[in-house]
Motif scaffolding. Structure first.
Motif, PDB file in Angstrom:
ATOM      1  N   ARG A  13       0.830  -1.201   0.000  1.00  0.00           N
ATOM      2  CA  ARG A  13       0.000   0.000   0.000  1.00  0.00           C
ATOM      3  C   ARG A  13       0.865   1.252   0.000  1.00  0.00           C
ATOM      4  NH1 ARG A  13      -5.377  -0.486   1.226  1.00  0.00           N
ATOM      5  NH2 ARG A  13      -6.100  -2.583   1.753  1.00  0.00           N
ATOM      6  N   ARG A  14       0.190   2.385  -0.212  1.00  0.00           N
ATOM      7  CA  ARG A  14       0.862   3.667  -0.102  1.00  0.00           C
ATOM      8  C   ARG A  14       1.316   3.885   1.337  1.00  0.00           C
ATOM      9  NH1 ARG A  14      -0.551   8.268  -3.213  1.00  0.00           N
ATOM     10  NH2 ARG A  14      -0.768   9.299  -1.204  1.00  0.00           N
ATOM     11  N   ALA A  15       2.221   4.840   1.520  1.00  0.00           N
ATOM     12  CA  ALA A  15       2.713   5.135   2.861  1.00  0.00           C
ATOM     13  C   ALA A  15       1.583   5.581   3.793  1.00  0.00           C
ATOM     14  CB  ALA A  15       3.790   6.215   2.788  1.00  0.00           C
ATOM     15  N   ASP A  16       0.524   6.190   3.219  1.00  0.00           N
ATOM     16  CA  ASP A  16      -0.593   6.650   4.049  1.00  0.00           C
ATOM     17  C   ASP A  16      -1.640   5.553   4.272  1.00  0.00           C
ATOM     18  OD1 ASP A  16      -1.879   6.477   1.602  1.00  0.00           O
ATOM     19  OD2 ASP A  16      -2.210   8.621   1.375  1.00  0.00           O
ATOM     20  N   GLY A  17      -1.370   4.336   3.780  1.00  0.00           N
ATOM     21  CA  GLY A  17      -2.276   3.219   4.019  1.00  0.00           C
ATOM     22  C   GLY A  17      -3.315   2.991   2.945  1.00  0.00           C
ATOM     23  N   ARG A  18      -3.453   3.924   1.996  1.00  0.00           N
ATOM     24  CA  ARG A  18      -4.445   3.771   0.936  1.00  0.00           C
ATOM     25  C   ARG A  18      -3.943   2.830  -0.150  1.00  0.00           C
ATOM     26  NH1 ARG A  18      -5.589   8.013  -2.117  1.00  0.00           N
ATOM     27  NH2 ARG A  18      -3.771   9.253  -1.559  1.00  0.00           N
ATOM     28  N   PRO A  19      -4.855   2.207  -0.913  1.00  0.00           N
ATOM     29  CA  PRO A  19      -4.427   1.328  -1.998  1.00  0.00           C
ATOM     30  C   PRO A  19      -3.633   2.081  -3.063  1.00  0.00           C
ATOM     31  CG  PRO A  19      -6.757   0.992  -1.496  1.00  0.00           C
ATOM     32  CD  PRO A  19      -6.331   2.222  -0.753  1.00  0.00           C
ATOM     33  N   ILE A  20      -2.686   1.396  -3.680  1.00  0.00           N
ATOM     34  CA  ILE A  20      -1.938   1.959  -4.796  1.00  0.00           C
ATOM     35  C   ILE A  20      -2.904   2.232  -5.952  1.00  0.00           C
ATOM     36  CG2 ILE A  20      -0.101   1.550  -6.474  1.00  0.00           C
ATOM     37  CD1 ILE A  20       0.942   1.750  -3.637  1.00  0.00           C
ATOM     38  N   GLN A  21      -2.809   3.427  -6.549  1.00  0.00           N
ATOM     39  CA  GLN A  21      -3.632   3.808  -7.688  1.00  0.00           C
ATOM     40  C   GLN A  21      -2.816   3.641  -8.971  1.00  0.00           C
ATOM     41  OE1 GLN A  21      -6.936   5.009  -7.134  1.00  0.00           O
ATOM     42  NE2 GLN A  21      -6.491   4.398  -5.025  1.00  0.00           N
ATOM     43  N   VAL A  22      -3.252   2.743  -9.852  1.00  0.00           N
ATOM     44  CA  VAL A  22      -2.506   2.460 -11.080  1.00  0.00           C
ATOM     45  C   VAL A  22      -3.338   2.869 -12.298  1.00  0.00           C
ATOM     46  CG1 VAL A  22      -1.256   0.714 -12.402  1.00  0.00           C
ATOM     47  CG2 VAL A  22      -1.496   0.451  -9.920  1.00  0.00           C
ATOM     48  N   LEU A  23      -2.698   3.535 -13.232  1.00  0.00           N
ATOM     49  CA  LEU A  23      -3.325   3.865 -14.509  1.00  0.00           C
ATOM     50  C   LEU A  23      -2.673   3.005 -15.593  1.00  0.00           C
ATOM     51  CD1 LEU A  23      -5.096   5.526 -16.416  1.00  0.00           C
ATOM     52  CD2 LEU A  23      -3.319   7.311 -16.415  1.00  0.00           C
ATOM     53  N   VAL A  24      -3.482   2.149 -16.244  1.00  0.00           N
ATOM     54  CA  VAL A  24      -3.004   1.281 -17.316  1.00  0.00           C
ATOM     55  C   VAL A  24      -3.468   1.866 -18.644  1.00  0.00           C
ATOM     56  CG1 VAL A  24      -3.100  -1.034 -18.329  1.00  0.00           C
ATOM     57  CG2 VAL A  24      -3.062  -0.760 -15.833  1.00  0.00           C
ATOM     58  N   VAL A  25      -2.518   2.171 -19.534  1.00  0.00           N
ATOM     59  CA  VAL A  25      -2.839   2.806 -20.812  1.00  0.00           C
ATOM     60  C   VAL A  25      -2.371   1.888 -21.947  1.00  0.00           C
ATOM     61  CG1 VAL A  25      -2.667   4.894 -22.195  1.00  0.00           C
ATOM     62  CG2 VAL A  25      -2.390   5.024 -19.695  1.00  0.00           C
ATOM     63  N   ASP A  26      -3.335   1.290 -22.647  1.00  0.00           N
ATOM     64  CA  ASP A  26      -3.017   0.389 -23.758  1.00  0.00           C
ATOM     65  C   ASP A  26      -4.244   0.285 -24.653  1.00  0.00           C
ATOM     66  OD1 ASP A  26      -2.449  -2.056 -25.366  1.00  0.00           O
ATOM     67  OD2 ASP A  26      -0.735  -2.216 -24.015  1.00  0.00           O
ATOM     68  N   ASP A  27      -4.037   0.302 -25.971  1.00  0.00           N
ATOM     69  CA  ASP A  27      -5.177   0.255 -26.888  1.00  0.00           C
ATOM     70  C   ASP A  27      -5.588  -1.173 -27.238  1.00  0.00           C
ATOM     71  OD1 ASP A  27      -2.875  -0.222 -28.351  1.00  0.00           O
ATOM     72  OD2 ASP A  27      -3.668   0.688 -30.178  1.00  0.00           O
ATOM     73  N   ASP A  45      -5.963  -0.361  -6.850  1.00  0.00           N
ATOM     74  CA  ASP A  45      -7.085   0.208  -7.606  1.00  0.00           C
ATOM     75  C   ASP A  45      -6.603   0.552  -9.015  1.00  0.00           C
ATOM     76  OD1 ASP A  45      -8.693  -0.018  -5.405  1.00  0.00           O
ATOM     77  OD2 ASP A  45      -8.524   2.076  -4.799  1.00  0.00           O
ATOM     78  N   ILE A  46      -7.361   0.110 -10.026  1.00  0.00           N
ATOM     79  CA  ILE A  46      -6.917   0.243 -11.416  1.00  0.00           C
ATOM     80  C   ILE A  46      -7.880   1.098 -12.222  1.00  0.00           C
ATOM     81  CG2 ILE A  46      -6.143  -1.020 -13.455  1.00  0.00           C
ATOM     82  CD1 ILE A  46      -4.703  -1.778 -10.819  1.00  0.00           C
ATOM     83  N   ALA A  47      -7.317   2.012 -13.005  1.00  0.00           N
ATOM     84  CA  ALA A  47      -8.069   2.749 -14.016  1.00  0.00           C
ATOM     85  C   ALA A  47      -7.411   2.444 -15.356  1.00  0.00           C
ATOM     86  CB  ALA A  47      -8.034   4.248 -13.739  1.00  0.00           C
ATOM     87  N   THR A  48      -8.215   2.362 -16.421  1.00  0.00           N
ATOM     88  CA  THR A  48      -7.661   2.039 -17.736  1.00  0.00           C
ATOM     89  C   THR A  48      -8.077   3.070 -18.778  1.00  0.00           C
ATOM     90  OG1 THR A  48      -9.552   0.620 -18.317  1.00  0.00           O
ATOM     91  CG2 THR A  48      -7.656  -0.450 -17.259  1.00  0.00           C
ATOM     92  N   ALA A  49      -7.196   3.259 -19.749  1.00  0.00           N
ATOM     93  CA  ALA A  49      -7.485   4.146 -20.873  1.00  0.00           C
ATOM     94  C   ALA A  49      -6.950   3.491 -22.136  1.00  0.00           C
ATOM     95  CB  ALA A  49      -6.842   5.516 -20.679  1.00  0.00           C
ATOM     96  N   LEU A  58      -7.996  11.070 -17.356  1.00  0.00           N
ATOM     97  CA  LEU A  58      -8.110  10.293 -16.120  1.00  0.00           C
ATOM     98  C   LEU A  58      -7.087  10.747 -15.094  1.00  0.00           C
ATOM     99  CD1 LEU A  58      -8.676   6.636 -17.419  1.00  0.00           C
ATOM    100  CD2 LEU A  58     -10.255   7.986 -16.013  1.00  0.00           C
ATOM    101  N   ALA A  59      -5.856  10.982 -15.523  1.00  0.00           N
ATOM    102  CA  ALA A  59      -4.799  11.392 -14.599  1.00  0.00           C
ATOM    103  C   ALA A  59      -5.072  12.768 -14.010  1.00  0.00           C
ATOM    104  CB  ALA A  59      -3.447  11.386 -15.317  1.00  0.00           C
ATOM    105  N   ARG A  60      -5.701  13.623 -14.797  1.00  0.00           N
ATOM    106  CA  ARG A  60      -6.036  14.958 -14.298  1.00  0.00           C
ATOM    107  C   ARG A  60      -7.124  14.880 -13.226  1.00  0.00           C
ATOM    108  NH1 ARG A  60      -6.939  17.235 -18.872  1.00  0.00           N
ATOM    109  NH2 ARG A  60      -4.890  18.223 -19.086  1.00  0.00           N
TER     110      ARG A  60
END
Length: 245
Positions: A13-27, A45-49, A58-60
């Motif tokens: 996890r992150r240092a603050d205890g929250r889940p790692i936020q991952v952005l996966v970018v692939d067509d 936690d995963i977001a995809t583009a 998404l990153a913004r």
């Protein structure tokens, strides 16, 4: 969840205890989902583009902790996306994916600001391991103990690839190691042959369930020989790894 049902290892996890936020970018939707499934399994936690514009949007709106970025995108160069993301988050860790394998392409990606580089085709396990190392190296997550999976007297170190049982070292091939890691991460859970094929061999051995039987037999000889068995077969259901009683 009771204490004896806890996962075999802590989730990074992150240092603050929250889940790692991952952005996966692939067509490539299938590839993006394959990577995303592996990372969700890590508890992240995963977001995809599927294109550069979507990734930037998404990153913004939800700044990621780390990005898995394909260099070849339909609307713009992945390296241009990398630069835009770095403008918004200067220290953002990025792992680049590419079908190109020339020295020039690697240099271009790393010079543009990529922290690491994986060439297609790749193993999802390699992506996971590289991301975990990248997260530690950049300080997003820093948990040295997270490298070890412990089930009973069986210990697997994901960083060094060392395995011991009751302190005795066990030598495994790369595939045996991946199979054992999957079973240890799912200790006490029944895993079907289809699940094991999908997770350890991806789509390369689809339908060849005999390969699972073969490698489970290899593991048994190395893990259980002369000791109380940990790997059990449930006829018609699959396999389960349990700590000794």
């Amino acid at each position: 969840m009771t204490s004896h049902e806890a996962p075999a290892r802590a989730v990074m996890r992150r240092a603050d205890g929250r889940p790692i936020q991952v952005l996966v970018v692939d067509d490539e939707p299938v590839l993006a989902e394959l990577v995303s499934m592996a990372l969700r399994y890590e508890g992240w936690d995963i977001a995809t583009a599927g294109d550069g514009a979507g990734a930037i949007e998404l990153a913004r709106g939800n700044p990621p902790d780390v990005v898995v970025l394909d260099v070849m995108l339909p609307d713009m160069s992945g390296l241009d996306v990398l630069r835009r993301l770095r403008e918004m988050q200067p220290g953002l860790p990025l792992l680049l994916l590419t079908a190109k394998d020339s020295v020039e392409d690697r240099i271009a990606g790393l010079t543009a600001g990529g922290d690491d580089y994986v060439t297609k085709p790749f193993s999802v396990e390699e992506v996971v391991l590289r991301l975990r190392a990248l997260l530690r190296r950049t300080g997003v997550a820093n948990d040295a103990s997270d490298a070890q999976i412990v089930v009973g007297d069986l210990v697997l170190d994901e960083d060094s690839h060392e395995v011991t049982r009751a302190g005795d070292p066990i030598s495994l091939t790369a595939t045996e190691f991946e199979l054992l890691r999957f079973m240890m991460r799912n200790a006490k859970r029944v895993l079907s042959k289809a699940q094991i094929l999908d997770r350890v061999w991806s789509y390369d051995f689809g339908g060849r369930s005999n390969i699972v039987e073969l490698y489970v037999s290899y593991l048994r000889k190395k893990i259980d020989s002369g000791r109380e068995p940990m790997i059990h077969t449930l006829r018609g259901a699959g396999y389960v790894l349990r700590p000794p009683r």
